[in-house]
Design a protein around this motif. Structure first.
Motif, PDB file in Angstrom:
ATOM      1  N   ARG A 146       0.110   2.844   0.052  1.00  9.72           N
ATOM      2  CA  ARG A 146       0.502   3.095  -1.340  1.00  9.72           C
ATOM      3  C   ARG A 146       0.929   4.540  -1.559  1.00  9.72           C
ATOM      4  N   ASP A 147       0.348   5.455  -0.813  1.00  9.19           N
ATOM      5  CA  ASP A 147       0.746   6.849  -0.940  1.00  9.19           C
ATOM      6  C   ASP A 147       2.196   7.052  -0.504  1.00  9.19           C
ATOM      7  N   ASP A 148       2.586   6.386   0.586  1.00 12.26           N
ATOM      8  CA  ASP A 148       3.971   6.492   1.040  1.00 12.26           C
ATOM      9  C   ASP A 148       4.929   5.905   0.008  1.00 12.26           C
ATOM     10  N   GLU A 149       4.556   4.781  -0.569  1.00 17.14           N
ATOM     11  CA  GLU A 149       5.387   4.170  -1.606  1.00 17.14           C
ATOM     12  C   GLU A 149       5.551   5.120  -2.786  1.00 17.14           C
ATOM     13  N   PHE A 150       4.466   5.799  -3.137  1.00 12.70           N
ATOM     14  CA  PHE A 150       4.525   6.730  -4.268  1.00 12.70           C
ATOM     15  C   PHE A 150       5.528   7.844  -3.990  1.00 12.70           C
ATOM     16  N   PHE A 151       5.414   8.478  -2.830  1.00 15.20           N
ATOM     17  CA  PHE A 151       6.284   9.617  -2.532  1.00 15.20           C
ATOM     18  C   PHE A 151       7.724   9.173  -2.304  1.00 15.20           C
ATOM     19  N   LEU A 152       7.917   7.994  -1.765  1.00 11.26           N
ATOM     20  CA  LEU A 152       9.271   7.461  -1.644  1.00 11.26           C
ATOM     21  C   LEU A 152       9.870   7.264  -3.038  1.00 11.26           C
ATOM     22  N   GLY A 153       9.039   6.822  -3.983  1.00  8.83           N
ATOM     23  CA  GLY A 153       9.484   6.676  -5.366  1.00  8.83           C
ATOM     24  C   GLY A 153       9.806   8.009  -6.010  1.00  8.83           C
ATOM     25  N   VAL A 154       9.039   9.055  -5.691  1.00 11.27           N
ATOM     26  CA  VAL A 154       9.332  10.384  -6.220  1.00 11.27           C
ATOM     27  C   VAL A 154      10.709  10.849  -5.761  1.00 11.27           C
ATOM     28  N   ALA A 155      11.041  10.564  -4.504  1.00 11.39           N
ATOM     29  CA  ALA A 155      12.356  10.947  -3.977  1.00 11.39           C
ATOM     30  C   ALA A 155      13.475  10.218  -4.699  1.00 11.39           C
ATOM     31  N   GLY A 156      13.217   8.977  -5.126  1.00  6.09           N
ATOM     32  CA  GLY A 156      14.203   8.223  -5.873  1.00  6.09           C
ATOM     33  C   GLY A 156      15.337   7.688  -5.012  1.00  6.09           C
ATOM     34  N   ARG A 157      16.355   7.173  -5.673  1.00  9.56           N
ATOM     35  CA  ARG A 157      17.465   6.532  -4.973  1.00  9.56           C
ATOM     36  C   ARG A 157      18.691   7.424  -4.829  1.00  9.56           C
ATOM     37  N   THR A 158      18.765   8.492  -5.629  1.00 10.99           N
ATOM     38  CA  THR A 158      19.909   9.398  -5.529  1.00 10.99           C
ATOM     39  C   THR A 158      19.730  10.308  -4.325  1.00 10.99           C
ATOM     40  N   ARG A 159      20.743  10.395  -3.491  1.00  3.98           N
ATOM     41  CA  ARG A 159      20.653  11.201  -2.274  1.00  3.98           C
ATOM     42  C   ARG A 159      20.239  12.632  -2.604  1.00  3.98           C
ATOM     43  N   ALA A 160      19.225  13.120  -1.917  1.00  3.38           N
ATOM     44  CA  ALA A 160      18.722  14.471  -2.147  1.00  3.38           C
ATOM     45  C   ALA A 160      18.403  15.125  -0.817  1.00  3.38           C
ATOM     46  N   ARG A 161      18.336  16.433  -0.840  1.00  2.00           N
ATOM     47  CA  ARG A 161      17.899  17.197   0.326  1.00  2.00           C
ATOM     48  C   ARG A 161      16.382  17.309   0.247  1.00  2.00           C
ATOM     49  N   VAL A 162      15.692  16.621   1.148  1.00  2.00           N
ATOM     50  CA  VAL A 162      14.245  16.491   1.070  1.00  2.00           C
ATOM     51  C   VAL A 162      13.588  17.194   2.247  1.00  2.00           C
ATOM     52  N   LEU A 163      12.584  17.992   1.952  1.00  2.00           N
ATOM     53  CA  LEU A 163      11.752  18.632   2.962  1.00  2.00           C
ATOM     54  C   LEU A 163      10.426  17.889   3.049  1.00  2.00           C
ATOM     55  N   ASP A 164      10.054  17.468   4.254  1.00  2.00           N
ATOM     56  CA  ASP A 164       8.731  16.886   4.506  1.00  2.00           C
ATOM     57  C   ASP A 164       7.960  17.902   5.343  1.00  2.00           C
ATOM     58  N   LEU A 165       7.148  18.721   4.674  1.00  2.00           N
ATOM     59  CA  LEU A 165       6.410  19.790   5.343  1.00  2.00           C
ATOM     60  C   LEU A 165       5.075  19.251   5.856  1.00  2.00           C
ATOM     61  N   GLY A 166       4.814  19.459   7.139  1.00  2.00           N
ATOM     62  CA  GLY A 166       3.639  18.845   7.767  1.00  2.00           C
ATOM     63  C   GLY A 166       3.898  17.373   7.966  1.00  2.00           C
ATOM     64  N   CYS A 167       5.058  17.064   8.532  1.00  2.00           N
ATOM     65  CA  CYS A 167       5.526  15.672   8.598  1.00  2.00           C
ATOM     66  C   CYS A 167       4.773  14.817   9.603  1.00  2.00           C
ATOM     67  N   GLY A 168       3.931  15.430  10.436  1.00  2.00           N
ATOM     68  CA  GLY A 168       3.162  14.655  11.399  1.00  2.00           C
ATOM     69  C   GLY A 168       4.058  13.897  12.357  1.00  2.00           C
ATOM     70  N   THR A 169       3.758  12.623  12.548  1.00  5.14           N
ATOM     71  CA  THR A 169       4.543  11.804  13.472  1.00  5.14           C
ATOM     72  C   THR A 169       5.698  11.086  12.778  1.00  5.14           C
ATOM     73  N   GLY A 170       5.994  11.462  11.523  1.00  2.79           N
ATOM     74  CA  GLY A 170       7.243  11.054  10.901  1.00  2.79           C
ATOM     75  C   GLY A 170       7.265   9.742  10.144  1.00  2.79           C
ATOM     76  N   ARG A 171       6.109   9.209   9.784  1.00  2.00           N
ATOM     77  CA  ARG A 171       6.098   7.907   9.109  1.00  2.00           C
ATOM     78  C   ARG A 171       6.943   7.928   7.827  1.00  2.00           C
ATOM     79  N   LEU A 172       6.628   8.822   6.919  1.00  2.00           N
ATOM     80  CA  LEU A 172       7.374   8.908   5.663  1.00  2.00           C
ATOM     81  C   LEU A 172       8.740   9.561   5.876  1.00  2.00           C
ATOM     82  N   THR A 173       8.803  10.532   6.753  1.00  3.46           N
ATOM     83  CA  THR A 173      10.057  11.240   7.020  1.00  3.46           C
ATOM     84  C   THR A 173      11.177  10.270   7.376  1.00  3.46           C
ATOM     85  N   LEU A 174      10.876   9.350   8.277  1.00  3.87           N
ATOM     86  CA  LEU A 174      11.880   8.381   8.723  1.00  3.87           C
ATOM     87  C   LEU A 174      12.261   7.416   7.605  1.00  3.87           C
ATOM     88  N   ALA A 175      11.305   7.047   6.771  1.00  2.00           N
ATOM     89  CA  ALA A 175      11.601   6.146   5.655  1.00  2.00           C
ATOM     90  C   ALA A 175      12.494   6.833   4.625  1.00  2.00           C
TER      91      ALA A 175
END
Length: 240
Positions: A17-46
């Motif tokens: 649910r946390d990933d869904e939340f942050f994906l929702g924060v990013a929204g659908r409009t293309r943006a330049r997104v920084l994932d700081l402390g991205c770990g192994t990239g689960r959310l980064t890749l999404a």
């Protein structure tokens, strides 16, 4: 982090649910997104799969190597480093997820990280992150009996795991993660997290040049202190 711990991290930290939340924060409009402390990239890749221009920054080389090896990794700009290495005014949105904000234990380092994030965001850019609410006292559940679990690795190996709380002092909570393999081998991963309350987070963000827009207590947008999630989920904006 060893290769074995990296594999265990991915098993223990699946999409939620946390990933869904942050994906929702990013929204659908293309943006330049920084994932700081991205770990192994689960959310980064999404985020990249959703069409955003994503940069994943991670200080642990083994975690970054694991992220780079995953399908879709070629859509992401990967950087080994910290907030100090970020370029100026390069991002519309910065994310710190999976409670990575709590890994920044020293208050001066936290202040520097926020200042670097403000520098890296365009004016009006957003910052979103999660931090466990100390009022929820979630660490009281970090006992061997309450936390014991079995983890199945991709190769079929089943690992017995539990968490051992070792110290609670001055806003710092220390623990050890134990992993026992079928052959009797054991890995022990110590950690310490900094628990900041809402007032501390708001003050530090204001000092760094952010305006706090929302603080949620749960992943469905509940007010602070009303959700079993026990979170402080912050959405702030880079002030002029």
């Amino acid at each position: 982090m060893t290769d074995r711990l990296t594999a265990l991290y991915d098993v223990e930290n699946r999409w939620g649910r946390d990933d869904e939340f942050f994906l929702g924060v990013a929204g659908r409009t293309r943006a330049r997104v920084l994932d700081l402390g991205c770990g192994t990239g689960r959310l980064t890749l999404a985020l990249a799969a959703a069409g955003h221009a994503v940069t994943g920054v991670e200080p642990l080389r083994t975690s970054l190597d694991a992220a780079r090896a995953k399908p879709g990794a070629d859509r992401v700009t990967w950087r080994h480093g910290t907030a100090a290495d970020l370029p100026d005014a390069a991002y519309d949105l910065a994310l710190l997820t999976s409670h990575v904000a709590q890994e920044i234990r020293d208050d001066d380092e936290w202040a520097r990280t926020l200042a670097d994030l403000r520098r890296a965001l365009v004016e009006g850019g957003r910052l979103a992150f999660d931090s466990r609410d100390p009022a929820a006292r979630r660490w009281e559940r970090w006992t061997p009996d309450a936390s014991r679990r079995r983890l199945a690795l991709p190769d079929g190996t089943v690992v017995d795991a539990w968490t051992e709380l070792t110290e609670v002092r001055d806003g710092l909570v220390s623990f050890r993660q134990h992993y026992v393999f079928p052959d009797g081998g054991e890995l022990c991963s110590p950690g310490t997290l900094r628990f900041r309350d809402e007032a501390e987070l708001r003050t530090s963000l204001g000092d760094a040049g952010f305006t706090v827009e929302r603080v949620y207590g749960g992943w469905s947008g509940e007010p602070v202190g009303t959700s079993a999630d026990g979170e402080l989920i912050v959405v702030a904006r880079a002030a002029p």
